[in-house]
Write an enzyme that holds these catalytic residues in place. Structure first.
Site, PDB file in Angstrom:
ATOM      1  N   ASP A  57      -4.572  11.683 -49.328  1.00 14.28           N
ATOM      2  CA  ASP A  57      -3.958  13.032 -49.514  1.00 14.28           C
ATOM      3  C   ASP A  57      -3.837  13.644 -50.602  1.00 14.28           C
ATOM      4  O   ASP A  57      -2.754  13.298 -51.484  1.00 14.28           O
ATOM      5  CB  ASP A  57      -2.672  13.208 -48.522  1.00 14.28           C
ATOM      6  CG  ASP A  57      -2.171  14.640 -48.503  1.00 14.28           C
ATOM      7  OD1 ASP A  57      -3.013  15.721 -48.667  1.00 14.28           O
ATOM      8  OD2 ASP A  57      -1.100  14.749 -47.638  1.00 14.28           O
TER       9      ASP A  57
ATOM     10  N   LYS B 261      -0.892  18.471 -54.617  1.00 18.26           N
ATOM     11  CA  LYS B 261       0.571  17.972 -54.628  1.00 18.26           C
ATOM     12  C   LYS B 261       0.804  18.339 -56.099  1.00 18.26           C
ATOM     13  O   LYS B 261       0.378  18.189 -57.097  1.00 18.26           O
ATOM     14  CB  LYS B 261       0.267  16.529 -54.662  1.00 18.26           C
ATOM     15  CG  LYS B 261       0.080  16.249 -53.021  1.00 18.26           C
ATOM     16  CD  LYS B 261       0.609  14.972 -52.367  1.00 18.26           C
ATOM     17  CE  LYS B 261       0.283  14.842 -51.042  1.00 18.26           C
ATOM     18  NZ  LYS B 261       1.445  15.749 -50.265  1.00 18.26           N
TER      19      LYS B 261
ATOM     20  N   ASP C 145      -1.172   7.599 -46.094  1.00 15.61           N
ATOM     21  CA  ASP C 145      -1.108   8.774 -45.300  1.00 15.61           C
ATOM     22  C   ASP C 145      -1.892   8.451 -44.124  1.00 15.61           C
ATOM     23  O   ASP C 145      -1.824   9.381 -43.216  1.00 15.61           O
ATOM     24  CB  ASP C 145      -1.765   9.977 -45.946  1.00 15.61           C
ATOM     25  CG  ASP C 145      -1.074  11.311 -45.673  1.00 15.61           C
ATOM     26  OD1 ASP C 145       0.145  11.086 -45.050  1.00 15.61           O
ATOM     27  OD2 ASP C 145      -1.604  12.349 -45.801  1.00 15.61           O
TER      28      ASP C 145
ATOM     29  N   ARG D  17      -0.784  18.054 -39.546  1.00 15.34           N
ATOM     30  CA  ARG D  17      -0.628  18.775 -38.096  1.00 15.34           C
ATOM     31  C   ARG D  17      -1.889  19.402 -37.820  1.00 15.34           C
ATOM     32  O   ARG D  17      -1.989  19.449 -36.556  1.00 15.34           O
ATOM     33  CB  ARG D  17       0.576  19.817 -38.273  1.00 15.34           C
ATOM     34  CG  ARG D  17       0.237  20.947 -39.303  1.00 15.34           C
ATOM     35  CD  ARG D  17       1.486  21.435 -39.710  1.00 15.34           C
ATOM     36  NE  ARG D  17       2.192  20.816 -40.811  1.00 15.34           N
ATOM     37  CZ  ARG D  17       3.391  21.036 -41.075  1.00 15.34           C
ATOM     38  NH1 ARG D  17       4.020  22.226 -40.893  1.00 15.34           N
ATOM     39  NH2 ARG D  17       4.071  20.352 -41.968  1.00 15.34           N
TER      40      ARG D  17
END
Ligand code: BES
Ligand code: ZN
Ligand code: ZN
Length: 482
Positions: free
Chosen positions: A252, A259, A271, A334
């Protein structure tokens, strides 16, 4: 995977390194200790020592005791930690074989102690030029315990192997562990354990319109995968499957909502810990032949930047018609889990559990002492999950799951947006996921516990495997009740 053999014995072996587990209130007249040793042990017990090492010419003996006045789950946890410290001694002394003599009379105590030794003995040495210097030499643990049969040790051994498997996958560097190699690992695992497996490739994922997974994958040079593992034994007590869903983000970067700092990225190979966890749980239930019908769904991709990557402002339309405005490409977990939750509708789950390194918010809220849990299951079932967590000391802090939390996910131009308002980030993520379900649902956010930069007892540095023992024991208890 390393493999230490656990073997039940019925007689004490001579001249072998020995661990003795005993209740210090019981008689200390343990066979095999000299008068001097007994005197020393008594003195140390009076000084409140709980682990005493005796060095003989040809072997060492560790006397281990425990505090029965605490809650059983806490005594067990202390014994796991004691087991881990014994495992450090075993490693330093290059010990190959040990025997454990159980005088404690409580099967869950000897089990926790052996579990701590095994969890502490794990190493990830495959990238070392010369591992031999620090490598554990432990091969066999002989256990003399009248409370346990050989089968019990095999069951424990399979669960530990499952934890090791999660740790191995999480520790593997991101360039070698991609969505594709992860699914190849699962294929080997399924063969070994006798699980049914289906690995869907990009064409199949497109055909199923898994548009969250496809959007997140757009910045990647590696195609996404979607793996389905099934364990359906004939004697299963449940006719509707328990479905486990694990987040499989191989790496990620955050995507274009990059990030914020490099150090927020350096553990992001972890992740996919949720994905590794659910596959490992499936492995353990199959190896131990649990009579429970269970499936695992694992969407996987990395989250990268690049000319074709998805962007903040994009709208994803899911297979059920739900549109989602992407406000932050770092809230990617998600988005891929939503496809798995929609896919699960046709499976008619008895209940479904997601496990994911989903939000920094979960980590901030409760630190590393447990994971965050929430859901809409009946209270009784939630208590069973929490209880399994307490017993294994993979504890769950239950968060509220009130519907009002969903309000912050409203979008002006789509049905939902993929982030909430800033507060209660772990819960709004859970509410986002719940939108895609039509069955009893529970969510575990393991962002705080999946990966440790420093060891905490038997939770070693790197991938911890936290979640495997919790879910395994929940399913074991579930299968016993049917
Ligand atoms: N994988 C991260 C969450 C994470 C953070 C896991 C720290 C392990 C350690 C996840 O994809 C993420 O980036 N979440 C964002 C969500 C936010 C943009 C709403 C976060 O938590 O910052
Ligand atoms: Zn992210
Ligand atoms: Zn992520």
């Amino acid at each position: 995977m390393q493999n230490v053999r656990l073997e039940k014995i019925n007689e004490i072996k001579q001249h072998i390194n020995t661990l003795i587990l005993l209740d210090k209130e019981a008689s200390l007249e343990v066979k095999g200790l000299t008068d001097e040793e007994l005197y020393y042990v008594r003195k140390e017990f009076d000084n409140k020592s709980t682990q005493i090492i005796l060095n003989r010419y040809t072997e060492w003996v560790i006397i281990q005791t425990f505090d029965k006045s605490r809650k059983t789950s806490q005594t067990k946890e202390q014994l796991r930690k004691d087991g881990a410290s014994a495992s450090r001694y075993i490693r330093q002394t290059k010990t190959e074989d040990v025997q454990i003599i159980d005088y404690c009379g409580n099967p869950s105590f000897i089990k926790a102690f052996v579990e701590g030794i095994l969890l502490g003995n794990y190493q990830f040495n495959k990238y070392l030029k010369d591992p031999s210097e620090k490598e554990s030499k432990l091969k066999t643990i002989y256990v003399l315990s009248f409370d346990m049969i050989q089968k019990d040790w095999e069951v424990l051994s399979n669960v530990i192997q499952a934890v090791y498997y999660t740790r191995d996958l999480v520790n593997e560097p991101p360039t070698t562990l991609t969505a594709v190699t992860l699914s190849e690992e699962f294929t080997k695992l399924a063969k070994d354990a006798g699980l049914q497996i289906e690995v869907m490739d990009k064409a199949r994922i497109e055909a199923l319109r898994m548009n969250g997974l496809l959007a997140v994958n757009r910045g990647s040079i590696i195609p996404p995968t979607f793996t389905v593992l099934t364990w359906k034994p004939e004697k299963a007590g449940n006719s509707k499957p328990i479905v486990l869903v694990g987040k499989g983000i191989a790496y990620d970067t955050g995507g274009y909502s990059l990030k914020p700092t490099p150090d927020s990225m350096d553990s992001m190979k972890s992740d996919m810990a949720g994905a590794a966890t659910v596959a490992s749980v499936m492995y353990a239930i199959a190896k131990n032949n649990l009579p429970v019908y269970c499936m695992a769904l694992i969407p996987s991709t990395d989250n990268h930047i690049g000319a074709s990557a998805y962007m903040p402002g994009d709208i994803i339309t899911y297979s059920d018609g739900t549109s989602v405005e992407v406000m932050n490409t770092d809230a990617e977990g998600r988005l891929i889990l939503a496809d798995a939750l929609l896919y699960a509708k046709q499976l008619n789950p008895e209940l479904l559990i997601t496990i994911a390194t989903l939000t920094g918010s979960a980590h901030k809220a409760i630190g590393t002492q447990g994971m965050v849990g929430m859901g809409n299951l009946p209270e009784e079932t939630i208590q069973k999950i929490i209880q399994a967590g307490d017993e294994e000391y993979e504890r769950i802090a239950l968060f509220p799951f009130w519907d009002e939390y969903k309000d912050s996910l409203k979008s002006e131009i789509a049905d939902l947006k993929n982030i909430g308002g800033g507060n209660a980030g772990a819960i709004t993520a859970g509410k986002f996921l719940e939108h895609f379900t039509d069955y009893p649902y529970f969510h575990l956010d393991i962002a705080g516990v999946a990966f440790f930069s420093r060891a905490d007892n038997y939770r070693l540095a790197g991938g911890t495997g936290i979640g495997v023992r919790l879910l395994y024991h929940f399913l074991e208890n579930f299968s016993k009740l049917r």
